[in-house]
Write an enzyme that holds these catalytic residues in place. Structure first.
Site, PDB file in Angstrom:
ATOM      1  N   TYR A  56       0.829  -1.202   0.000  1.00 48.57           N
ATOM      2  CA  TYR A  56       0.000   0.000   0.000  1.00 48.57           C
ATOM      3  C   TYR A  56       0.872   1.264   0.000  1.00 48.57           C
ATOM      4  CZ  TYR A  56      -3.649  -3.336   1.380  1.00 48.57           C
ATOM      5  OH  TYR A  56      -4.505  -4.409   1.440  1.00 48.57           O
ATOM      6  N   HIS A 121      -0.072 -11.966   0.466  1.00 49.28           N
ATOM      7  CA  HIS A 121      -0.936 -10.923  -0.120  1.00 49.28           C
ATOM      8  C   HIS A 121      -1.315 -11.223  -1.574  1.00 49.28           C
ATOM      9  CE1 HIS A 121      -1.583  -6.261  -0.416  1.00 49.28           C
ATOM     10  NE2 HIS A 121      -2.657  -6.944  -0.774  1.00 49.28           N
TER      11      HIS A 121
HETATM   12  P1  NAD Z   1     -13.552  -0.112   1.101  1.00 49.09           P
HETATM   13  O1  NAD Z   1     -14.696  -0.826   0.515  1.00 49.09           O
HETATM   14  O2  NAD Z   1     -13.361  -0.134   2.556  1.00 49.09           O
HETATM   15  O3  NAD Z   1     -13.649   1.396   0.541  1.00 49.09           O
HETATM   16  C1  NAD Z   1     -12.706   2.354   0.882  1.00 49.09           C
HETATM   17  C2  NAD Z   1     -13.089   3.699   0.285  1.00 49.09           C
HETATM   18  O4  NAD Z   1     -14.282   4.164   0.906  1.00 49.09           O
HETATM   19  C3  NAD Z   1     -12.043   4.762   0.557  1.00 49.09           C
HETATM   20  O5  NAD Z   1     -12.072   5.708  -0.497  1.00 49.09           O
HETATM   21  C4  NAD Z   1     -12.532   5.385   1.837  1.00 49.09           C
HETATM   22  O6  NAD Z   1     -11.999   6.663   2.004  1.00 49.09           O
HETATM   23  C5  NAD Z   1     -14.017   5.382   1.608  1.00 49.09           C
HETATM   24  N1  NAD Z   1     -14.845   5.392   2.833  1.00 49.09           N
HETATM   25  C6  NAD Z   1     -14.606   4.770   4.015  1.00 49.09           C
HETATM   26  N2  NAD Z   1     -15.604   4.993   4.882  1.00 49.09           N
HETATM   27  C7  NAD Z   1     -16.509   5.753   4.233  1.00 49.09           C
HETATM   28  C8  NAD Z   1     -17.771   6.291   4.597  1.00 49.09           C
HETATM   29  N3  NAD Z   1     -18.300   6.072   5.810  1.00 49.09           N
HETATM   30  N4  NAD Z   1     -18.444   7.035   3.689  1.00 49.09           N
HETATM   31  C9  NAD Z   1     -17.923   7.242   2.448  1.00 49.09           C
HETATM   32  N5  NAD Z   1     -16.738   6.761   2.043  1.00 49.09           N
HETATM   33  C10 NAD Z   1     -16.037   6.014   2.929  1.00 49.09           C
HETATM   34  O7  NAD Z   1     -12.245  -0.673   0.358  1.00 49.09           O
HETATM   35  P2  NAD Z   1     -10.721  -0.875   0.769  1.00 49.09           P
HETATM   36  O8  NAD Z   1     -10.138   0.319   1.425  1.00 49.09           O
HETATM   37  O9  NAD Z   1     -10.052  -1.391  -0.444  1.00 49.09           O
HETATM   38  O10 NAD Z   1     -10.764  -2.077   1.814  1.00 49.09           O
HETATM   39  C11 NAD Z   1     -10.627  -1.911   3.186  1.00 49.09           C
HETATM   40  C12 NAD Z   1      -9.311  -2.433   3.708  1.00 49.09           C
HETATM   41  O11 NAD Z   1      -9.270  -3.850   3.599  1.00 49.09           O
HETATM   42  C13 NAD Z   1      -8.059  -1.937   2.974  1.00 49.09           C
HETATM   43  O12 NAD Z   1      -7.678  -0.663   3.436  1.00 49.09           O
HETATM   44  C14 NAD Z   1      -7.079  -3.032   3.309  1.00 49.09           C
HETATM   45  O13 NAD Z   1      -6.573  -2.827   4.614  1.00 49.09           O
HETATM   46  C15 NAD Z   1      -7.958  -4.281   3.292  1.00 49.09           C
HETATM   47  N6  NAD Z   1      -7.954  -4.960   1.963  1.00 49.09           N
HETATM   48  C16 NAD Z   1      -7.125  -6.008   1.772  1.00 49.09           C
HETATM   49  C17 NAD Z   1      -7.065  -6.643   0.542  1.00 49.09           C
HETATM   50  C18 NAD Z   1      -6.124  -7.793   0.346  1.00 49.09           C
HETATM   51  O14 NAD Z   1      -5.490  -8.220   1.279  1.00 49.09           O
HETATM   52  N7  NAD Z   1      -6.010  -8.330  -0.833  1.00 49.09           N
HETATM   53  C19 NAD Z   1      -7.866  -6.204  -0.510  1.00 49.09           C
HETATM   54  C20 NAD Z   1      -8.739  -5.147  -0.286  1.00 49.09           C
HETATM   55  C21 NAD Z   1      -8.776  -4.533   0.969  1.00 49.09           C
END
Ligand code: NAD
Length: 316
Positions: A56, A121
């Site tokens: 990230y 990952h």
């Molecule tokens: P998400 O679905 O959580 O969406 C994140 C987006 O939504 C960001 O732009 C954030 O600023 C916004 N957001 C958050 N809360 C909000 C709200 N209440 N209202 C409006 N917008 C909002 O997607 P993500 O960030 O990709 O996934 C969450 C976490 O999961 C990642 O940060 C990561 O730590 C993990 N993740 C891991 C993998 C992997 O291991 N392959 C893949 C995806 C995500």
């Protein structure tokens, strides 16, 4: 904040988890001050689980999260940190040598002596047989050496989890992290939950907002969804807004409803988003979900239900 058991690890995770990929600027720039403030408020609000990766922001997320956790001044056993290995800005490398070096680098950036969970990952981009025969045994050694308390795997296609779990001895893996498969538009993880429970692994579900699809602001440029899926989600968000409701709150609550999922990792980039996601969880606990709005959104998204996108090496 509700705490839920993570499989057989003994860890109790807050049902809302702090996804730290935004701290690597992957959804737009986040200042260090904003990041530190968000982590602090999250911790004060009862969020005890923080997820990052060297990938990230090309290590930025780990560095900023490390600084923010240190600034908490809290005892180490009061927060749970997960990071990953095998995926980097430079590309994928799931070799034993690379992942063994990787954890040392992560610990330095995070300013920690150990992490709670270390995950391979996005394993669909590597050879799954290498993951089984080389990467996971290397992670087991890191666990024995005390660098991580538990180990797991992450990725998008659900078939990767069964492929690996069917080929490692029971109890080898502690955790799986699935993403974009337990939200209003795609709940296909549901069918896999009985299998994962039978295998004794803890379940973490990430991306309840489908990486921005289920937000009023919409997804980032790089989002891999089809135009059809993007426009259906946009229509759903507009519908909610017109009714004075917020699609992200509803989406967060939908993911939190399933108690087999230990924690729902939502990407957080600001203090306001901590407040919104914590409020969504609290409101769910006291008043339940808005069933009427949910069924309206489900109807709008029905034509694209469970539609995903290709990820990783295409296997026959
Ligand atoms: P998400 O679905 O959580 O969406 C994140 C987006 O939504 C960001 O732009 C954030 O600023 C916004 N957001 C958050 N809360 C909000 C709200 N209440 N209202 C409006 N917008 C909002 O997607 P993500 O960030 O990709 O996934 C969450 C976490 O999961 C990642 O940060 C990561 O730590 C993990 N993740 C891991 C993998 C992997 O291991 N392959 C893949 C995806 C995500």
């Amino acid at each position: 904040m509700e705490l839920r058991e993570l499989g057989k690890t003994g860890l109790k995770l807050s049902n809302v988890g702090f996804g730290a990929s935004p701290l690597g600027n992957v959804f737009g720039t986040v200042s260090e001050e904003q990041a530190i403030g968000s982590v602090r408020l999250a911790f004060q609000s009862g969020i005890n689980f923080f997820d990052t990766s060297p990938y990230y922001g090309g290590t930025l997320s780990e560095k900023v999260l490390g600084k923010a956790l240190k600034a908490l001044g809290a005892p180490r056993n009061e927060y749970i940190v997960a990071t990953k290995c095998g995926r980097y800005k430079e590309g994928f490398d799931f070799s034993a040598e690379r992942v063994t070096r990787s954890i040392e680098e992560s610990l330095e950036r995070l300013q920690l002596d150990y992490v709670d969970i270390l995950q391979c990952h996005d394993i669909e981009f590597g050879s799954l047989d290498q993951i089984v025969n080389e990467t996971i045994p290397a992670l087991q050694k890191l666990k024995e050496a005390g660098k991580t308390r538990f180990i797991g795997i992450t990725g998008l296609p659900l078939g990767i989890f069964t492929y690996v779990l069917d080929r490692v001895p029971p109890g080898t893996l502690d955790v799986v992290l699935s993403y974009c498969h337990y939200s209003i538009n795609d709940s296909s993880l549901q069918d896999l939950i009985p299998y994962l429970k039978a295998k004794g692994v803890g379940i973490i579900s990430a991306s309840p907002l489908a990486m921005g699809l289920l937000t009023e602001a919409g997804p980032p440029q790089w989002h891999p969804a089809s135009p059809e899926l993007k426009s259906a989600c946009q229509a759903a968000a507009t519908h909610c807004k017109e009714k004075g409701k917020n699609i992200s709150k509803l989406a967060m609550q939908y993911s939190l409803l399933n108690k087999e999922i230990a924690s729902v990792l939502v990407g957080i980039r600001s203090v306001e988003q901590v407040e919104q996601n914590v409020a969504a969880a609290r409101e769910l606990a006291t008043s339940g979900i808005d069933e009427e709005a949910l069924s309206e959104i489900e109807a709008i998204l029905k034509p694209v239900k469970n539609q995903s996108w290709p990820s990783g090496i295409q296997r026959s």
